[in-house]
Design a protein around this motif. Structure first.
Motif, PDB file in Angstrom:
ATOM      1  N   GLY A 104       0.840  -1.195   0.000  1.00 53.20           N
ATOM      2  CA  GLY A 104       0.000   0.000   0.000  1.00 53.20           C
ATOM      3  C   GLY A 104       0.871   1.239   0.000  1.00 53.20           C
ATOM      4  N   ASP A 105       0.742   2.075   1.026  1.00 53.04           N
ATOM      5  CA  ASP A 105       1.546   3.290   1.109  1.00 53.04           C
ATOM      6  C   ASP A 105       3.017   2.996   1.357  1.00 53.04           C
ATOM      7  OD1 ASP A 105      -0.680   4.832   0.695  1.00 53.04           O
ATOM      8  OD2 ASP A 105      -1.063   5.180   2.834  1.00 53.04           O
ATOM      9  N   SER A 106       3.311   1.828   1.954  1.00 51.91           N
ATOM     10  CA  SER A 106       4.702   1.459   2.205  1.00 51.91           C
ATOM     11  C   SER A 106       4.891  -0.022   1.920  1.00 51.91           C
ATOM     12  CB  SER A 106       5.089   1.749   3.663  1.00 51.91           C
ATOM     13  OG  SER A 106       4.325   0.956   4.553  1.00 51.91           O
ATOM     14  N   SER A 107       6.140  -0.408   1.721  1.00 53.84           N
ATOM     15  CA  SER A 107       6.477  -1.804   1.458  1.00 53.84           C
ATOM     16  C   SER A 107       7.693  -2.164   2.298  1.00 53.84           C
ATOM     17  CB  SER A 107       6.764  -2.012  -0.034  1.00 53.84           C
ATOM     18  OG  SER A 107       7.092  -3.363  -0.290  1.00 53.84           O
ATOM     19  N   ASP A 108       7.433  -2.712   3.486  1.00 51.74           N
ATOM     20  CA  ASP A 108       8.507  -3.062   4.417  1.00 51.74           C
ATOM     21  C   ASP A 108       8.516  -4.567   4.648  1.00 51.74           C
ATOM     22  OD1 ASP A 108       9.181  -0.343   4.845  1.00 51.74           O
ATOM     23  OD2 ASP A 108       7.521  -0.172   6.279  1.00 51.74           O
ATOM     24  N   ALA A 109       9.701  -5.152   4.603  1.00 52.65           N
ATOM     25  CA  ALA A 109       9.831  -6.594   4.827  1.00 52.65           C
ATOM     26  C   ALA A 109       9.546  -6.930   6.293  1.00 52.65           C
ATOM     27  CB  ALA A 109      11.231  -7.053   4.439  1.00 52.65           C
ATOM     28  N   LEU A 110       8.874  -8.071   6.511  1.00 52.51           N
ATOM     29  CA  LEU A 110       8.500  -8.504   7.847  1.00 52.51           C
ATOM     30  C   LEU A 110       8.957  -9.929   8.095  1.00 52.51           C
ATOM     31  CD1 LEU A 110       4.770  -7.257   7.861  1.00 52.51           C
ATOM     32  CD2 LEU A 110       6.742  -6.089   8.889  1.00 52.51           C
ATOM     33  N   LEU A 111       9.294 -10.221   9.336  1.00 50.33           N
ATOM     34  CA  LEU A 111       9.622 -11.574   9.783  1.00 50.33           C
ATOM     35  C   LEU A 111       8.687 -11.908  10.939  1.00 50.33           C
ATOM     36  CD1 LEU A 111      11.438 -14.141   9.964  1.00 50.33           C
ATOM     37  CD2 LEU A 111      12.894 -12.835  11.549  1.00 50.33           C
ATOM     38  N   ARG A 112       8.035 -13.063  10.864  1.00 49.26           N
ATOM     39  CA  ARG A 112       7.102 -13.475  11.916  1.00 49.26           C
ATOM     40  C   ARG A 112       7.604 -14.759  12.566  1.00 49.26           C
ATOM     41  NH1 ARG A 112       1.420 -13.358  13.334  1.00 49.26           N
ATOM     42  NH2 ARG A 112       0.735 -15.392  14.073  1.00 49.26           N
ATOM     43  N   THR A 113       7.668 -14.772  13.886  1.00 46.50           N
ATOM     44  CA  THR A 113       8.009 -15.976  14.640  1.00 46.50           C
ATOM     45  C   THR A 113       6.886 -16.243  15.627  1.00 46.50           C
ATOM     46  OG1 THR A 113       9.256 -14.667  16.262  1.00 46.50           O
ATOM     47  CG2 THR A 113      10.496 -15.611  14.419  1.00 46.50           C
ATOM     48  N   GLY A 114       6.516 -17.524  15.784  1.00 46.40           N
ATOM     49  CA  GLY A 114       5.381 -17.837  16.642  1.00 46.40           C
ATOM     50  C   GLY A 114       5.564 -19.146  17.395  1.00 46.40           C
ATOM     51  N   LEU A 115       4.884 -19.252  18.524  1.00 45.80           N
ATOM     52  CA  LEU A 115       4.883 -20.460  19.351  1.00 45.80           C
ATOM     53  C   LEU A 115       3.446 -20.684  19.817  1.00 45.80           C
ATOM     54  CD1 LEU A 115       6.634 -22.646  20.752  1.00 45.80           C
ATOM     55  CD2 LEU A 115       6.779 -21.104  22.727  1.00 45.80           C
ATOM     56  N   SER A 116       2.955 -21.933  19.684  1.00 39.76           N
ATOM     57  CA  SER A 116       1.555 -22.214  19.971  1.00 39.76           C
ATOM     58  C   SER A 116       1.395 -23.455  20.837  1.00 39.76           C
ATOM     59  CB  SER A 116       0.776 -22.427  18.663  1.00 39.76           C
ATOM     60  OG  SER A 116       0.849 -21.293  17.829  1.00 39.76           O
ATOM     61  N   TYR A 117       0.308 -23.445  21.624  1.00 39.62           N
ATOM     62  CA  TYR A 117      -0.087 -24.612  22.418  1.00 39.62           C
ATOM     63  C   TYR A 117      -1.585 -24.830  22.231  1.00 39.62           C
ATOM     64  CZ  TYR A 117      -1.425 -27.531  26.363  1.00 39.62           C
ATOM     65  OH  TYR A 117      -1.946 -28.543  27.135  1.00 39.62           O
ATOM     66  N   GLY A 118      -1.985 -26.091  22.079  1.00 44.59           N
ATOM     67  CA  GLY A 118      -3.396 -26.391  21.932  1.00 44.59           C
ATOM     68  C   GLY A 118      -3.736 -27.738  22.547  1.00 44.59           C
TER      69      GLY A 118
END
Length: 216
Positions: A104-118
């Motif tokens: 959109g108005d900007s284009s910035d690279a992102l890194l996502r890290t996640g931890l889950s319990y179910g």
């Protein structure tokens, strides 16, 4: 309730963020959702998962501002999820890593890290699940990271209806927001799409959520 439907309810509890549960190898899932706020803002989301291997689920997620019928700012991620430890135990854990970008108005690279319990649960004669999902989205251009903690509790009322309560907490910089999101999921027939109807309340702003889920 028939056993296959019970297992389906516990295998993929919330497709918007399946967390600790892995997708069956060769199985794909696709969902669309829209959230309309009382302020007039409209947000759309597309989510996809594919069971690439028994211990590897690949996916993609796109969130976009669609207010006034236009395509606005948004984010897009590609991700991979792997389980931590055995997948046949009652309590499941998994980690996730993804790469993405704003647009959109900007284009910035992102890194996502996640931890889950179910974990699957049983209340009286009803089956359901609880899930806790934590994630950090890092702005690789040097902007502030966003920390998220999502908690979900769901229950299958019968073969066709599930109810779900979610609490989303998000923190960016010095700003923290909390969203309460109860919803109902209806599947008219076995092996047909499911439909989600819910409401969301974020910092005093109300919204309606509509979603469609499909497994194939």
């Amino acid at each position: 309730m028939r056993l296959p439907l019970i297992l389906a309810a516990l295998t993929v509890p919330d497709p918007s963020d399946a967390g600790a549960w892995m997708r069956t190898q060769g199985e794909a899932f696709l969902s669309y959702s829209a959230v309309y706020e009382e302020t007039g803002r409209l947000d759309g989301s597309v989510y996809f998962e594919y069971g690439f291997r028994p211990r590897l689920t690949l996916g993609a997620k796109v969130d976009i501002d669609m207010t006034n019928g236009r395509t606005g700012d948004g984010t897009a991620f590609l991700f991979a999820r792997k389980p931590i430890g055995p997948t046949d135990r009652p309590g499941k854990m998994a980690f996730e890593i993804g790469l993405g970008s704003t647009f959109g108005d900007s284009s910035d690279a992102l890194l996502r890290t996640g931890l889950s319990y179910g974990r699957g649960i049983k209340l009286w004669d009803k089956y359901g699940w609880v899930a806790i999902d934590g994630a950090v989205e890092w702005d690789l251009s040097g902007g502030p990271e966003t920390s998220k903690l999502d908690t979900t509790a769901g229950l299958a009322l019968n073969d066709r209806f599930k109810v779900m309560m979610q609490v989303f907490v998000s923190h960016t910089g010095s700003t923290t927001s909390t969203t309460l999101a109860p919803s109902v999921i209806w599947q008219p027939k076995e092996k047909t799409p499911s439909y989600q109807l819910g409401v969301e309340a974020e910092d005093g702003v109300l919204a309606v959520k509509l979603g469609v889920w499909r497994t194939f």
